[in-house]
Design a protein around this motif. Structure first.
Motif: not given
Length: 337
Positions: A12-24, A90-96
């Motif tokens: 569930a936390l990883l899905v939320m992180l993915a949705i955060l990436f999508d928002f970003m 996801l962390v790599g993509a969001i950081t960049w």
């Protein structure tokens, strides 16, 4: 808490992180959809982001999920994927994305995600688990999507210039102010159709790896599709304003006719790539189209130094996000054993 409950909350936390990436992704790439229509004065910024967000979400009913299938099943061998790889990617993509947004650099969220997946997989097993057909066509379109955008943008500019050669500048400007609403809508449709599917793909990958979806399923769960399209739409509504100026004015000065040609050239490229199931960079595509429009007028109309800096960011996107993802993968092993 039982092991089953703990595993559920990790997913569930990883899905939320993915949705955060999508928002970003929407936030970061809003400039791609609105920069030309804002810089030419056709729409005010607040109007433009709502306009673009609407078409981002409408794309849910237009495109098949071929890009999602490529990301979810065509980049990595399914048996290798686990929650550590998804976390690292996801962390790599969001950081960049955060770094390039901060410096106003129009980089690719798409290739940051692919780089993140590649880096996390290599950290776990080495390159043998990668499906080089999927990775290869994605890497190839780092070069092909801006070239196609350039080609279509410049050709459209030359065709329009020929067709309206006898028309007064005022008439051309008034006509293409209206036409740019059509081209901006088409480009935003292509942006939503290609980019939302990348997050759908990585969530689908996660659900299959953790047993919440079957590898034989032809489509991901409906809630995943809706969540990703809505997230990218909301992200676009907030808009990455640091990048708008770079895209809209610093590469070349655009008039409504140039904005129309750039957006239409970019939209053609995105529609083609999405139909083929290739995850491409909307940033690369529209940048190539803008450069093509500028160079169709005259080569000196393009600020090649600015364009060159953007190209360097493209080159570093996959390796930079891959390095961060590999480090995040090792952190994940400690956090979520």
């Amino acid at each position: 808490m039982t092991n089953v409950q703990a595993a559920f909350w990790v997913v569930a936390l990883l899905v939320m992180l993915a949705i955060l990436f999508d928002f970003m992704n929407g936030f970061h790439d809003a400039a791609n959809s609105i920069a030309t229509v804002v810089s030419t004065g056709v729409l005010k910024p607040q109007q433009a982001v709502v306009f673009a967000a609407f078409f981002n979400v409408v794309a849910i009913g237009v495109f098949q999920l071929k890009v999602a299938a490529t990301v979810g099943k065509g980049i990595v061998e399914p048996g290798v994927v686990d929650h550590h790889i998804v976390f690292g990617a996801l962390v790599g993509a969001i950081t960049w994305n955060v770094v390039t947004w901060w410096y106003g650099i129009p980089s690719s969220s798409s290739h940051a995600l692919i780089g993140g997946i590649v880096g996390a997989v290599i950290a776990k097993t080495g390159p043998g688990a990668l499906i080089f057909g999927g990775v290869g066509k994605t890497v190839a379109f780092i070069f092909l999507s801006p070239l196609l955008g350039f080609l279509f943008g410049s050709l459209l500019m030359l065709i329009v210039a020929h067709l309206f050669r006898r028309a007064s500048p005022l008439r051309v400007d008034n006509w293409f102010r209206r036409m740019q609403l059509v081209s901006a809508g088409l480009y935003s449709l292509g942006h939503g159709g290609n980019d939302a599917q990348k997050t759908i793909g990585i969530i689908w990958m996660l659900l299959v790896a953790t047993g919440y979806a079957a590898a034989s399923d032809k489509l991901p769960p409906a809630w995943v599709i809706w969540a990703c399209y809505l997230a990218i739409g909301f992200g676009t509504m907030f808009g990455g304003w640091r990048i708008v100026k770079t895209m809209g004015q610093r590469i070349t000065k655009l008039k409504p006719v140039g904005g129309f040609c750039a957006e239409t050239g970019g939209a053609i490229t995105l529609f083609l790539a999405t139909g083929l199931g290739i995850p491409v960079s909307t940033t690369h595509t529209i940048t190539g189209a803008i450069v093509g429009v500028g160079s169709a007028r005259r080569a000196s109309a393009v600020r090649w130094g600015v364009a060159g800096n953007i190209v360097w960011a493209w080159i570093f996107t996959i390796p930079a996000s891959a390095i961060v993802a590999a480090a995040a993968y090792w952190v994940s092993l400690a956090l979520f054993p």
